[in-house]
Design an enzyme around this catalytic site. Structure first.
Site, PDB file in Angstrom:
ATOM      1  CB  ALA A 155      77.178  11.715  29.520  1.00 20.81           C
ATOM      2  CB  CYS A 156      75.586  15.560  33.485  1.00 15.95           C
ATOM      3  SG  CYS A 156      75.673  14.193  34.642  1.00 15.95           S
ATOM      4  CG  HIS A 157      80.631  11.957  32.221  1.00 21.98           C
ATOM      5  ND1 HIS A 157      79.537  11.235  31.784  1.00 21.98           N
ATOM      6  CD2 HIS A 157      81.654  11.633  31.398  1.00 21.98           C
ATOM      7  CE1 HIS A 157      79.898  10.505  30.753  1.00 21.98           C
ATOM      8  NE2 HIS A 157      81.174  10.721  30.483  1.00 21.98           N
ATOM      9  NE  ARG A 158      81.317  12.235  26.417  1.00 23.65           N
ATOM     10  CZ  ARG A 158      82.517  12.454  25.900  1.00 23.65           C
ATOM     11  NH1 ARG A 158      82.920  13.654  25.659  1.00 23.65           N
ATOM     12  NH2 ARG A 158      83.309  11.460  25.605  1.00 23.65           N
TER      13      ARG A 158
END
Length: 67
Positions: A28-31
């Site tokens: 996930a890119c939010h990580r």
């Protein structure tokens, strides 16, 4: 990731690649965080990014926090 590629200047390119990753469910890119450990840009906004990370934080880590 940019460091692993041998060039910290590639950080923006790495972020763009992660943002276009069709497997975002797996990575996930939010990580993605900055090299200093702080939150960086996210298409959904930094408040939403922070909330997603809070939701995913394991209970054992939450319990160990003082604040």
């Amino acid at each position: 990731m940019a460091e692993r590629l041998g060039n910290k200047a590639l950080a923006q390119s790495v972020g763009q690649a992660v943002g276009h990753n069709p497997l975002s469910i797996i990575v996930a890119c939010h990580r993605v965080v900055g090299s200093n450990g702080k939150l960086t840009g996210f298409a959904g906004g930094l408040k939403r990014k922070q909330r997603l990370l809070e939701i995913e934080e394991p209970e054992t880590v939450k319990a160990a926090r003082l604040f």
